[in-house]
Design a protein around this motif. Structure first.
Motif, short mmCIF file in Angstrom:
data_model
loop_
_atom_site.label_atom_id
_atom_site.label_comp_id
_atom_site.label_asym_id
_atom_site.label_seq_id
_atom_site.Cartn_x
_atom_site.Cartn_y
_atom_site.Cartn_z
N SER A 17 0.88 -1.17 0.00
CA SER A 17 0.00 0.00 0.00
C SER A 17 0.92 1.22 0.00
O SER A 17 1.74 1.39 0.92
CB SER A 17 -0.87 0.02 1.27
OG SER A 17 -1.79 -1.04 1.27
N ALA A 18 0.78 2.07 -1.02
CA ALA A 18 1.75 3.16 -1.21
C ALA A 18 1.89 4.04 0.02
O ALA A 18 2.99 4.52 0.34
CB ALA A 18 1.34 4.00 -2.43
N CYS A 19 0.79 4.21 0.76
CA CYS A 19 0.85 5.10 1.94
C CYS A 19 1.72 4.50 3.04
O CYS A 19 2.12 5.22 3.96
CB CYS A 19 -0.56 5.39 2.47
SG CYS A 19 -1.44 3.92 2.99
N VAL A 25 -0.29 9.64 0.03
CA VAL A 25 -1.48 9.42 -0.81
C VAL A 25 -2.74 9.15 0.00
O VAL A 25 -3.79 8.89 -0.58
CB VAL A 25 -1.24 8.23 -1.79
CG1 VAL A 25 -0.20 8.57 -2.83
CG2 VAL A 25 -0.86 6.95 -1.04
N ARG A 26 -2.67 9.21 1.34
CA ARG A 26 -3.88 8.97 2.11
C ARG A 26 -4.88 10.10 1.84
O ARG A 26 -4.51 11.16 1.33
CB ARG A 26 -3.57 8.88 3.60
CG ARG A 26 -2.75 7.64 3.94
CD ARG A 26 -2.69 7.41 5.43
NE ARG A 26 -3.99 7.07 5.96
CZ ARG A 26 -4.45 7.48 7.15
NH1 ARG A 26 -3.70 8.23 7.92
NH2 ARG A 26 -5.66 7.14 7.55
N VAL A 50 1.45 0.73 -4.62
CA VAL A 50 0.22 1.05 -5.37
C VAL A 50 -0.81 1.65 -4.41
O VAL A 50 -0.85 1.29 -3.23
CB VAL A 50 -0.42 -0.19 -6.06
CG1 VAL A 50 0.48 -0.73 -7.16
CG2 VAL A 50 -0.77 -1.29 -5.07
N CYS A 51 -1.62 2.55 -4.93
CA CYS A 51 -2.73 3.11 -4.15
C CYS A 51 -4.00 2.97 -4.98
O CYS A 51 -4.22 3.75 -5.93
CB CYS A 51 -2.49 4.58 -3.81
SG CYS A 51 -3.93 5.33 -3.01
N PRO A 52 -4.85 2.01 -4.67
CA PRO A 52 -6.07 1.81 -5.47
C PRO A 52 -6.98 3.03 -5.48
O PRO A 52 -7.64 3.30 -6.50
CB PRO A 52 -6.76 0.62 -4.78
CG PRO A 52 -5.71 -0.04 -3.97
CD PRO A 52 -4.69 1.01 -3.62
N GLU A 53 -7.01 3.79 -4.38
CA GLU A 53 -7.90 4.97 -4.39
C GLU A 53 -7.35 6.05 -5.30
O GLU A 53 -8.12 6.79 -5.92
CB GLU A 53 -8.11 5.49 -2.95
CG GLU A 53 -8.96 4.54 -2.11
CD GLU A 53 -9.23 5.05 -0.71
OE1 GLU A 53 -9.13 6.26 -0.45
OE2 GLU A 53 -9.55 4.20 0.16
N ARG A 62 -8.74 14.09 -0.44
CA ARG A 62 -10.08 13.69 -0.87
C ARG A 62 -10.91 13.38 0.37
O ARG A 62 -10.34 13.10 1.44
CB ARG A 62 -10.00 12.44 -1.77
CG ARG A 62 -9.33 11.26 -1.06
CD ARG A 62 -9.14 10.04 -1.96
NE ARG A 62 -8.42 8.96 -1.28
CZ ARG A 62 -7.11 8.81 -1.26
NH1 ARG A 62 -6.35 9.69 -1.87
NH2 ARG A 62 -6.55 7.81 -0.61
N LEU A 116 -2.28 -1.96 4.30
CA LEU A 116 -2.64 -1.17 5.49
C LEU A 116 -3.99 -1.65 5.98
O LEU A 116 -5.03 -1.41 5.34
CB LEU A 116 -2.73 0.32 5.13
CG LEU A 116 -3.15 1.19 6.33
CD1 LEU A 116 -2.04 1.23 7.39
CD2 LEU A 116 -3.50 2.60 5.91
N SER A 119 -8.14 0.10 6.27
CA SER A 119 -8.59 0.88 5.12
C SER A 119 -9.78 0.17 4.47
O SER A 119 -9.75 -1.04 4.30
CB SER A 119 -7.45 0.99 4.10
OG SER A 119 -7.96 1.23 2.80
N THR A 121 -10.38 0.14 1.56
CA THR A 121 -9.92 -0.33 0.25
C THR A 121 -8.85 -1.42 0.42
O THR A 121 -9.04 -2.56 0.01
CB THR A 121 -9.37 0.85 -0.56
OG1 THR A 121 -10.37 1.87 -0.61
CG2 THR A 121 -9.02 0.44 -1.98
N CYS A 122 -7.72 -1.08 1.03
CA CYS A 122 -6.62 -2.05 1.15
C CYS A 122 -6.77 -3.00 2.34
O CYS A 122 -6.07 -4.01 2.41
CB CYS A 122 -5.28 -1.32 1.30
SG CYS A 122 -4.74 -0.48 -0.19
S1 SF4 Z 1 -6.15 3.10 -0.80
FE1 SF4 Z 1 -5.78 3.97 1.24
S2 SF4 Z 1 -4.70 2.32 2.35
FE2 SF4 Z 1 -4.59 1.84 0.17
S3 SF4 Z 1 -2.64 2.75 -0.50
FE3 SF4 Z 1 -4.24 4.25 -0.90
S4 SF4 Z 1 -4.22 5.54 0.91
FE4 SF4 Z 1 -3.14 3.67 1.46
#
Ligand code: SF4
Length: 333
Positions: A17-19, A25-26, A50-53, A62, A116, A119, A121-122
């Motif tokens: 998770s890129a963050c 990128v959070r 990678v950050c899917p969001e 955001r 992470l 989240s 997402t992740c």
């Molecule tokens: S979607 Fe959220 S938890 Fe996943 S990499 Fe992006 S900021 Fe981090």
């Protein structure tokens, strides 16, 4: 049977998770640097953040998103949605972002993913960082990674040297297992010989049952057995051990190492010395290094990566062990 450790030559590739890799990128533009806990070992891997969001096009900063409904798997089944704090439906974007992120991981050749937790997402086992009762785990990206059999590591475990040691040795075994040829009964026995001690440590009952099933195989096993075996052992390797079991393995494997090689590792303490988890992790690492240096496989970490390990040269081995190594014919059997 070959008693050498298996040494992977290719640098393992791990998605993250890129963050968690310090990328801001959070949703609030912040990040965590979880790789700092690995110290110099960070350089033993190729990382794929990678950050899917972000892939979803949601941007930074955001509004935070949450799952409205059961969980991330239900989102893929059309039975739940993803909503931003303002109530906007961003389900399709987040699903697209998750697909794009997984594509990046596959193109990079990643074999595992550090996520992470917390989240929507992740996350895999939590989908909220605070105690908000919104959506159950896994998250939208976590759900597809789980379903497709990725080797998933929680980022928080990087803070613990012992937990990370456990994840790393299972990951290396997992990577080796994915490509090892399995076409005959002999292949099954060879692979099981390598991995059975680790599997026994993780789940003794399961491992002994599998061992008995393998022993009972006929001369020409059903061809389906090979991939079933690979899948079952891979599933087992995804499960963490415990400090007590890891300590037990350290003591057992070190006793075995001393008996088989006639060598000691001076920095590994006597069995009755009390150890904290950091010391157990350090001594397990020393065992790995002694294994690579002497060419004697230890069952608790049968697959190693050549990155920073000493090559099995006599000189390096003697430096680690603190004494001269006898010729093979002199060593205890
Ligand atoms: S979607 Fe959220 S938890 Fe996943 S990499 Fe992006 S900021 Fe981090």
């Amino acid at each position: 049977m070959d008693k050498q450790p298996i040494i992977l030559e290719n640098r393992p590739i791990i998605g993250i998770s890129a963050c968690c890799m310090g990328c801001p990128v959070r949703y609030n533009g912040r990040s965590f640097d979880m790789l700092k806990f690995l110290g110099r070992e960070k350089g033993d891997f190729t990382w794929v953040p990678v950050c899917p969001e972000c892939e979803a096009g949601l941007g930074v900063v955001r509004p935070p998103v949450h799952i409205a409904g059961e969980h991330g798997a239900a989102v893929w089944q059309g039975e739940a949605t993803v909503r931003s704090r303002g109530g906007q439906d961003v389900t399709q974007q987040v699903m697209e972002g998750a697909r794009a992120a997984e594509d990046v991981l596959r193109r990079a050749g990643a074999q595992a993913f550090i996520y992470l937790d917390g989240s929507p997402t992740c996350g895999v086992y939590r989908t909220t960082l605070r105690d908000q009762k919104r959506g159950k785990p896994p998250g939208v990206f976590g759900a597809i990674l789980q379903e497709r059999g990725w080797f998933l590591i929680p980022a928080l475990d990087l803070q613990s040297p012992l937990k990370w040691w456990d994840w790393r040795r299972r990951l290396l075994a997992f990577i080796w297992l994915q490509d090892v040829p399995l076409q005959s009964k002999d292949d099954l026995f060879t692979v099981w010989y390598r991995l059975k001690f680790m599997c026994q440590e993780l789940d003794d009952t399961w491992a002994r049952t599998l061992g008995r099933e393998l022993a009972a195989l006929g001369q020409k096993p059903d061809p389906e057995i090979y991939e079933t075996f690979r899948r079952q052992v891979s599933d087992q390797l995804r499960k963490p051990s415990t400090p007590a079991r890891l300590k037990g393995s350290l003591l057992k494997q070190y006793a075995n190492f001393r008996k088989k090689t006639g060598q000691t590792v001076p920095e590994i303490q006597a069995a009755d010395v009390r150890r904290n988890v950091t010391t157990i992790a350090r001594e397990l690492t020393l065992m790995e290094r002694a294994s690579a240096a002497t060419g004697h496989m230890i069952g608790t970490a049968p697959v190693l990566y050549s990155g920073k390990l000493p090559k099995p040269s006599r000189q390096k081995a003697e430096r680690l062990l603190g004494e001269a190594i006898p010729e093979a014919s002199e060593a205890a059997d």
